[in-house]
Design a protein around this motif. Structure first.
Motif, mmCIF file in Angstrom:
data_model
loop_
_atom_site.group_PDB
_atom_site.id
_atom_site.type_symbol
_atom_site.label_atom_id
_atom_site.label_comp_id
_atom_site.label_asym_id
_atom_site.label_seq_id
_atom_site.Cartn_x
_atom_site.Cartn_y
_atom_site.Cartn_z
ATOM 1 N N UNK A 198 7.308 -8.528 0.589
ATOM 2 C CA UNK A 198 6.357 -7.624 1.229
ATOM 3 C C UNK A 198 6.955 -7.197 2.559
ATOM 4 N N UNK A 199 7.031 -5.913 2.756
ATOM 5 C CA UNK A 199 7.585 -5.359 3.984
ATOM 6 C C UNK A 199 6.440 -4.842 4.844
ATOM 7 N N UNK A 214 0.820 -1.210 0.000
ATOM 8 C CA UNK A 214 0.000 0.000 0.000
ATOM 9 C C UNK A 214 0.855 1.261 0.000
ATOM 10 N N UNK A 215 1.900 1.278 0.826
ATOM 11 C CA UNK A 215 2.633 2.506 1.092
ATOM 12 C C UNK A 215 3.874 2.730 0.240
ATOM 13 N N UNK A 216 4.428 1.687 -0.382
ATOM 14 C CA UNK A 216 5.680 1.838 -1.122
ATOM 15 C C UNK A 216 5.412 2.146 -2.590
#
Length: 160
Positions: free
Chosen positions: A80-81, A67-69
């Motif tokens: 996936x982080x 979502x954020x990267x």
């Protein structure tokens, strides 16, 4: 005023009113015979209830690379982080097709369970530097339960 079908003023039948409690009891008995609750689902419900502990803290998801990267052009099979935060504790997790890697900040030893559906949690151990690894990637919805000293922290549930 009464109609031929035994209904007065469109409300209740002329017959004696039935017992709702008895009906519920009979429906529960029929359901238990015809469609019993699977034992795995019953175990999951027990485990979910066990999470309802006033001492358990929920680690909120603060970063998700899905979502954020920003996507990297041409990159394939990017891990996936995830970052979770509960008070002063931060849990960084990398999920790949080979498993998961993580670290607790500030570093501390911990017992960790990877919770996934009705199955028993996969046990992991964080070393003195807070590092942990699992050989199997989580399948479906998962969460992490961390036990550090007397604290219990559970991450939000995510879909793998």
């Amino acid at each position: 005023m009464s109609d031929d079908d035994g209904v007065r003023d469109g409300n209740a039948p002329d017959e004696e009113e039935f017992d709702v409690g008895l009906l519920e009891e009979e429906l529960r008995a029929a359901t238990a015979i015809l469609d019993p609750v699977p034992s795995a689902l019953r175990q999951l419900a027990v485990e979910a209830y066990a999470l309802h502990d006033l001492d358990t803290r929920i680690a909120e998801l603060t970063f998700d690379s899905l979502v954020d990267a920003l996507p990297v052009r041409g990159a394939a099979d990017v891990p996936r982080m995830l970052t979770f935060r509960a008070g002063e504790l931060t849990v960084d997790v990398e999920v790949t097709e080979d498993g998961l890697l993580g670290q607790l900040m500030p570093p501390r030893p911990a017992r960790i369970e990877v919770l996934s559906g009705p199955h028993a949690g996969v046990p992991l151990t964080a070393d003195d530097l807070g590092r942990f690894a699992g050989d199997a990637p989580p399948a479906g919805p998962f969460a992490l339960r961390l036990r550090t000293g007397g604290d219990v922290v559970v991450t939000e549930w995510l879909r793998a």
